[in-house]
Design a protein around this motif. Structure first.
Motif: not given
Length: 151
Positions: A117-122
């Motif tokens: 989620l962090k990697e996806a910017g969510i």
């Protein structure tokens, strides 16, 4: 009173709809990520059992990295904007065998969810993870609300 369609989400599955649904699932060491678009006002959910697909067999939503990827694809296809998504993460209980944690699958599932989620910017706006008890959750796809019951 509005009648809402219901859906039971089995392990290794994803669900997303523009129509209002109440989606329920039961989690032990498995993890569910609920995604909700704050602009178009609908959401989706996955239920994965293991953290990473290793390349053997089919890349199914049984694995966290595939489950989030497929849920995100479906949400974007239905008209969501990734920049407007927020996440809620549930599950990842320790499965104990004679007082000992087995393989730390719950912990690894939680870590994978937060990392991806962090990697996806969510942003993760809410979570209830870990511990030793299972959970039953009900996700309202039209409001983003989640009801949780410890088992």
């Amino acid at each position: 009173m509005e009648i809402i369609a219901t859906h039971y989400l089995y392990p290794s599955a994803i669900f997303a709809s523009q129509q209002p649904h109440e989606v329920s699932t039961v989690l032990g060491s498995c993890v569910s990520i609920c995604l909700w678009d704050t602009h178009v006002k609908f959401g989706g959910i996955n239920h994965f059992m293991l953290p990473l697909w290793n390349g053997d067999g089919l890349p199914t939503p049984k694995f966290g990295n595939i489950a989030l990827e497929k849920l995100l694809e479906k949400m974007l296809f239905l008209g969501c904007n990734q920049k407007k998504l927020v996440a809620k993460v549930f599950g990842g209980a320790k499965q104990l065998e004679k007082g000992k944690s087995v393989f730390n699958i719950g912990e690894r599932n939680i870590q994978l969810a937060f990392d991806m989620l962090k990697e996806a910017g969510i942003p993760v706006v809410s979570h209830h993870v870990g511990g030793e008890k299972g959970r039953k959750i009900k996700f309202a796809t039209h409001t983003g609300e989640v009801l949780l019951k410890l088992l």
